[in-house]
Design an enzyme around this catalytic site. Structure first.
Site, PDB file in Angstrom:
ATOM      1  N   TYR A 143      44.809  48.292  29.510  1.00  6.67           N
ATOM      2  CA  TYR A 143      45.054  48.756  30.481  1.00  6.67           C
ATOM      3  C   TYR A 143      45.383  48.391  31.811  1.00  6.67           C
ATOM      4  O   TYR A 143      44.428  48.426  32.194  1.00  6.67           O
ATOM      5  CB  TYR A 143      45.196  49.697  29.953  1.00  6.67           C
ATOM      6  N   ASP A 238      40.872  42.177  35.524  1.00 10.78           N
ATOM      7  CA  ASP A 238      41.237  43.334  35.154  1.00 10.78           C
ATOM      8  C   ASP A 238      40.372  44.061  35.511  1.00 10.78           C
ATOM      9  O   ASP A 238      39.021  44.728  34.790  1.00 10.78           O
ATOM     10  CB  ASP A 238      42.375  44.258  35.158  1.00 10.78           C
ATOM     11  N   LYS A 266      39.472  52.196  42.527  1.00  8.14           N
ATOM     12  CA  LYS A 266      38.960  52.568  43.629  1.00  8.14           C
ATOM     13  C   LYS A 266      37.326  52.699  43.694  1.00  8.14           C
ATOM     14  O   LYS A 266      37.261  53.382  44.685  1.00  8.14           O
ATOM     15  CB  LYS A 266      39.384  54.492  42.842  1.00  8.14           C
TER      16      LYS A 266
END
Length: 429
Positions: A143, A238, A266
């Site tokens: 994802y 990623d 984050k």
């Protein structure tokens, strides 16, 4: 279940879509009412009725040094007193960039953005602009945020809600997105054989964290690097989840496989809205204003996120801190496995530094999304609710990884393992 949480969720449903602002929070995959959290400290969170939980969600990963760490709170407060956003450069942007570069071996230049989704979206645009090609390879169960072109056979909330893609994404948008099974190098080689001259990039989670925690095989990542080099494509990692978790330098340092571009999330802002795209200077310099590929954001590099990120990574990078948290994670998983075995509950665990996964299966290993799908989802639901009742907060989905922070201590470990022993025993009744 907290009565106040039920009341608040009913009220939220009158104003928010599904009562939540991110789909997986709605507990649709596990049933029941989501717990409303009012505060966090260290490894613990507290709900609106005052019940405390050991937290293994940690805002889905970014709270690597725990909730409300004094250094992070102080940095945010001090910075906020001088202003929250200027839309102009500040020193803190450069300071955080330097810190990230010192920890991530492949990054020479960085562009701060506002989320992991934005980082992945920008990586795809940059890869296409740099190579002059259109197609991108991604993997089933990986994802990369809710980017239209990447919302194909994705993990995370898409899996949790049983949605194969998403209405609103035209077929024309995804026709240049190619998919292959995770950890299947032959599948990728076949795609390169068919589309060699039109593949801009291979985008991969080196440790998949959105179909539970499934680390890539060493030979798989090394093979991707070789295929990209042979065909002139970019390798994009990623590391929104695995960054500063699989190891202090991310999965790329753990595997010693260097991508061309890295997407971060984050964790580099200590939980505040932030992300980053980094990589080789010659590629990154294709971004505006030095290059022709446009990317911008008014809040990118805002002072609050930069201050929080500097404080977080500075603490995490102190000698022995990350290693100690990874060792704690190993003890947690060993304890869970021992208690599951004692109760006769088939359980497989995965670890990547301070990321982990638990799978209710008697399979000897799990390497692909299809194997994750075959795990006992009903047993996970019972385990989830049992642990929640015992004061252990896990992600409400069998497709989400778990996370540990540097604040998880002996008390948190004992509480978790004692709870697990009771819950495992109940699963066999």
């Amino acid at each position: 279940m907290s009565n106040r949480s039920e009341t608040l969720f009913a009220e939220a449903n009158e104003h928010l879509v599904g009562g939540v602002n991110s789909a997986v929070r709605a507990f649709r995959a596990v049933g029941g009412t989501p717990v409303f959290i009012q505060r966090g400290e260290g490894a613990w969170v507290e709900d609106v009725d005052g019940k405390r939980y050991v937290d293994y969600v940690l805002s889905y990963g970014p709270l690597a040094i725990g909730h409300a760490h004094p250094a992070v709170v102080a940095a945010i407060a001090e910075t906020a007193a001088s202003g929250t956003s200027f839309g102009a450069p500040t020193e803190k942007e450069t300071a955080l960039a330097q810190l990230v570069k010192s920890l991530m071996p492949s990054i020479e230049r960085i562009r701060m953005v506002n989320s992991g989704t934005e980082a992945c979206m920008s990586a795809v645009r940059l890869a296409r602009g740099y190579t002059g090609r259109d197609r991108v390879i991604k993997f089933r169960g990986n994802y990369h945020g809710h980017v239209d072109a990447l919302l194909v056979e994705a993990g995370s909330g898409v899996l949790t809600l049983g949605i194969p893609g998403s209405p609103g994404v035209p077929a024309a948008v995804t026709e240049t997105t190619l998919t292959a099974p995770f950890n299947d190098l032959d599948g990728v080689a076949a795609l390169f054989a068919e589309y060699s001259n039109d593949i801009a990039a291979v985008l991969v989670e080196p440790v998949a964290g959105n179909m539970n925690c499934v680390p890539a095989r060493q030979d798989f990542l090394e093979g991707l690097r070789k295929l990209c080099d042979e065909h002139g494509a970019l390798l994009v990692f990623d590391e929104v989840m695995s960054g500063f978790r699989a190891s202090l330098g991310g999965a790329q340092a753990h595997y010693n496989v260097m991508p061309d571009l890295t997407c971060l999330g984050k964790v580099i802002g200590g939980g505040l809205p932030v992300g980053a795209l980094g990589g080789r200077a010659e590629i990154m310099d294709y971004l505006a204003p030095t290059g022709p590929v446009y990317q911008a954001g008014t809040l990118s590099g805002n002072p609050l996120a930069m201050a929080s990120g500097i404080a977080t990574l500075t603490e995490l990078a102190k000698p022995g801190v990350h290693a100690a948290a990874a060792a704690w994670t190993e003890r947690l998983l060993a304890g869970l496995k021992a208690r599951a075995d004692a109760a006769g509950v088939p359980l497989l665990t995965h670890q990547a530094g301070t990321m982990f996964g638990v799978f209710f299966t008697d399979a000897p290993s799990i390497e692909r999304f299809e194997q994750v799908e075959q795990c006992n989802a009903e047993r996970f639901v019972k385990f989830f609710h049992g642990m929640l009742a015992e004061g252990v907060y896990l992600a409400p989905s069998a497709f989400e990884a778990g996370f540990v922070s540097t604040a998880h201590d002996e008390a948190a470990l004992a509480h978790t393992l004692d709870a697990a022993e009771r819950v495992f025993a109940s699963l066999t009744v």
